[in-house]
Design a protein around this motif. Structure first.
Motif, PDB file in Angstrom:
ATOM      1  N   GLY A  66      -7.370  -1.269   1.954  1.00 13.05           N
ATOM      2  CA  GLY A  66      -6.356  -0.466   1.120  1.00 13.05           C
ATOM      3  C   GLY A  66      -5.831  -1.466  -0.160  1.00 13.05           C
ATOM      4  O   GLY A  66      -5.024  -1.102  -0.730  1.00 13.05           O
ATOM      5  N   ILE A  67      -6.594  -2.260  -0.609  1.00 14.70           N
ATOM      6  CA  ILE A  67      -6.399  -2.986  -1.610  1.00 14.70           C
ATOM      7  C   ILE A  67      -7.248  -3.012  -2.903  1.00 14.70           C
ATOM      8  O   ILE A  67      -6.441  -3.169  -4.145  1.00 14.70           O
ATOM      9  CB  ILE A  67      -5.794  -4.650  -1.301  1.00 14.70           C
ATOM     10  CG1 ILE A  67      -7.164  -5.342  -0.705  1.00 14.70           C
ATOM     11  CG2 ILE A  67      -4.598  -4.560  -0.516  1.00 14.70           C
ATOM     12  CD1 ILE A  67      -6.818  -6.636  -0.204  1.00 14.70           C
ATOM     13  N   ARG A  85      -0.306   8.606   1.577  1.00  9.39           N
ATOM     14  CA  ARG A  85      -0.132   7.148   1.333  1.00  9.39           C
ATOM     15  C   ARG A  85      -1.284   6.075   2.028  1.00  9.39           C
ATOM     16  O   ARG A  85      -1.124   5.100   2.677  1.00  9.39           O
ATOM     17  CB  ARG A  85       1.353   6.650   1.644  1.00  9.39           C
ATOM     18  CG  ARG A  85       2.224   7.058   0.804  1.00  9.39           C
ATOM     19  CD  ARG A  85       3.492   6.246   0.578  1.00  9.39           C
ATOM     20  NE  ARG A  85       4.422   6.806  -0.474  1.00  9.39           N
ATOM     21  CZ  ARG A  85       5.768   6.151  -0.733  1.00  9.39           C
ATOM     22  NH1 ARG A  85       5.732   5.145  -0.169  1.00  9.39           N
ATOM     23  NH2 ARG A  85       6.176   6.905  -1.564  1.00  9.39           N
ATOM     24  N   THR A  87      -5.391   5.227   1.926  1.00  9.05           N
ATOM     25  CA  THR A  87      -6.732   5.144   1.309  1.00  9.05           C
ATOM     26  C   THR A  87      -7.764   5.607   2.390  1.00  9.05           C
ATOM     27  O   THR A  87      -7.722   5.515   3.598  1.00  9.05           O
ATOM     28  CB  THR A  87      -7.212   3.665   0.907  1.00  9.05           C
ATOM     29  OG1 THR A  87      -6.688   2.653   1.899  1.00  9.05           O
ATOM     30  CG2 THR A  87      -6.102   3.082  -0.387  1.00  9.05           C
ATOM     31  N   ASP A 160       6.424  -2.672  -7.430  1.00  9.50           N
ATOM     32  CA  ASP A 160       5.963  -1.132  -7.037  1.00  9.50           C
ATOM     33  C   ASP A 160       4.982  -0.952  -8.085  1.00  9.50           C
ATOM     34  O   ASP A 160       4.088  -0.441  -7.576  1.00  9.50           O
ATOM     35  CB  ASP A 160       7.120  -0.266  -7.160  1.00  9.50           C
ATOM     36  CG  ASP A 160       8.122  -0.306  -5.952  1.00  9.50           C
ATOM     37  OD1 ASP A 160       7.686  -1.166  -4.959  1.00  9.50           O
ATOM     38  OD2 ASP A 160       9.122   0.385  -6.041  1.00  9.50           O
ATOM     39  N   SER A 163       1.614  -2.294  -7.277  1.00  8.35           N
ATOM     40  CA  SER A 163       0.809  -2.162  -6.280  1.00  8.35           C
ATOM     41  C   SER A 163      -0.262  -1.046  -6.460  1.00  8.35           C
ATOM     42  O   SER A 163      -1.096  -0.831  -5.443  1.00  8.35           O
ATOM     43  CB  SER A 163       1.632  -1.781  -4.843  1.00  8.35           C
ATOM     44  OG  SER A 163       2.202  -0.513  -5.299  1.00  8.35           O
ATOM     45  N   CYS A 164      -0.481  -0.600  -7.735  1.00 10.73           N
ATOM     46  CA  CYS A 164      -1.290   0.268  -8.092  1.00 10.73           C
ATOM     47  C   CYS A 164      -2.823  -0.288  -7.844  1.00 10.73           C
ATOM     48  O   CYS A 164      -2.933  -1.495  -8.266  1.00 10.73           O
ATOM     49  CB  CYS A 164      -1.345   0.742  -9.672  1.00 10.73           C
ATOM     50  SG  CYS A 164      -2.727   1.684 -10.208  1.00 10.73           S
ATOM     51  N   ILE A 165      -3.793   0.208  -7.089  1.00  9.54           N
ATOM     52  CA  ILE A 165      -4.977  -0.273  -7.130  1.00  9.54           C
ATOM     53  C   ILE A 165      -6.284   0.204  -7.758  1.00  9.54           C
ATOM     54  O   ILE A 165      -7.233  -0.192  -7.647  1.00  9.54           O
ATOM     55  CB  ILE A 165      -5.420  -0.239  -5.424  1.00  9.54           C
ATOM     56  CG1 ILE A 165      -5.373   1.205  -4.972  1.00  9.54           C
ATOM     57  CG2 ILE A 165      -4.438  -1.101  -4.554  1.00  9.54           C
ATOM     58  CD1 ILE A 165      -6.071   1.434  -3.510  1.00  9.54           C
ATOM     59  N   CYS A 229      -1.598   9.677  -4.542  1.00  5.20           N
ATOM     60  CA  CYS A 229      -1.328   8.419  -4.801  1.00  5.20           C
ATOM     61  C   CYS A 229      -1.214   7.549  -3.400  1.00  5.20           C
ATOM     62  O   CYS A 229      -0.165   7.542  -2.623  1.00  5.20           O
ATOM     63  CB  CYS A 229      -0.521   7.618  -5.725  1.00  5.20           C
ATOM     64  SG  CYS A 229      -0.356   6.001  -5.796  1.00  5.20           S
ATOM     65  N   LYS A 231      -0.447   4.517  -2.736  1.00  6.07           N
ATOM     66  CA  LYS A 231       0.237   3.353  -2.837  1.00  6.07           C
ATOM     67  C   LYS A 231       1.592   3.848  -3.287  1.00  6.07           C
ATOM     68  O   LYS A 231       2.561   2.937  -3.379  1.00  6.07           O
ATOM     69  CB  LYS A 231      -0.262   2.463  -3.777  1.00  6.07           C
ATOM     70  CG  LYS A 231      -1.792   1.752  -3.474  1.00  6.07           C
ATOM     71  CD  LYS A 231      -1.376   0.924  -2.230  1.00  6.07           C
ATOM     72  CE  LYS A 231      -2.602   0.747  -1.264  1.00  6.07           C
ATOM     73  NZ  LYS A 231      -2.436  -0.075  -0.102  1.00  6.07           N
TER      74      LYS A 231
END
Ligand code: SF4
Ligand code: FES
Length: 258
Positions: A66-67, A85, A87, A160, A163-165, A229, A231
């Motif tokens: 999830g990153i 929330r 992935t 925050d 944290s967008c991947i 999204c 994240k």
């Protein structure tokens, strides 16, 4: 621990390359553990395809934690699938009832051309980040960086945003294929912090300009991006980016940046 294996019909988008027409093809996958992840289930299918000498399904993935933002699949019409929330790599098959028909497609947006099957080219996002550039001030080593005191609220907003991947689900979920949620998160993670202030105006103008050049649509506040999204990036970042853009445009009356 014993489990009852589940069986699924997978309706998967197959497309040889960028230019050839694609179509949905049905596959059966059997004896899937409810505890396996969605990608492990696709691995199982690919093993079965290899055994039969057929072409495997091409799909993107990397960290499976999830990153990294690579696992870009639209499942039953929802980018990253039905669990909020989450992935695709963190989605588990227990979410899908035994016997379900699951439709799997690539993220669809004009600026994300299909490379093969479920893989799309998302380098447009890289070019938006590149357009934003870097921070020019010296932040020093790790201990020195803490010398600049940052209020908790500001630090939280920047964290925050960071944290967008870069997965692109926001674009795929939006009727306009807008990249505003992504771009605003990438701008916010620097624009909100004191270290990011010197280039704030320039960064904002250049990133928005690059976003437009890549062919992403404009934001008309549908809010689907926030819902999709994985994240939890919120629309507040878009509001902040609008404000930053207005300020930067006003200052840029002589066209110094663009
Ligand atoms: S804003 Fe969310 S959906 Fe869009 S790229 Fe970033 S993590 Fe993915
Ligand atoms: S594979 Fe990295 S976020 Fe899913």
């Amino acid at each position: 621990m014993s489990h009852e294996g589940r069986n699924y019909t997978l309706r998967i988008w197959r497309q040889k390359n960028r230019t050839s027409p694609g179509k949905l093809v049905d596959y059966k996958v059997t004896d899937v553990s409810p505890g396996s992840s969605f990608l492990e289930m696709l691995d199982m299918l690919n093993e079965q395809l290899v055994a039969r000498g057929e072409d495997v399904i091409a799909f993107d993935n990397d960290c499976r934690e999830g990153i990294c933002g690579m696992c870009s699949l639209t499942i039953d019409g929802i980018p990253h699938g039905p669990e909020r929330r989450t992935t695709v790599c963190q989605l588990h098959m227990r979410k899908f009832a035994d016997g379900a028909v699951i439709t799997i497609e690539p993220f669809r947006a004009k600026p994300f051309p299909i490379v093969k099957d479920l893989i799309v080219d998302r380098t447009a996002f890289d070019r938006i980040i590149q357009a934003g550039g870097f921070v020019s001030i010296r932040t020093g080593g790790v201990p020195d960086a803490n010398i600049i005191a940052i209020g908790k609220q500001t630090a939280d907003v920047a964290m925050d945003a960071a944290s967008c991947i870069g997965c692109g689900a926001c674009v795929a979920a939006c009727k306009n294929s807008s990249a505003m949620l992504f771009t605003s998160a990438k701008a916010s993670q620097l624009n909100r912090l004191p270290q990011g202030k010197p280039e704030k105006d320039r960064r904002t103008l250049l990133m928005i300009s690059q976003m437009d050049k890549e062919g992403f649509g404009s934001c008309t506040n549908y809010g689907e991006c926030q819902a999709a999204c994985p994240k939890g990036i919120t629309l507040d970042h878009i509001a902040r980016m609008h404000r930053d853009y207005a300020v930067a445009s006003f200052k840029d009356v002589f066209g110094k940046v663009l």
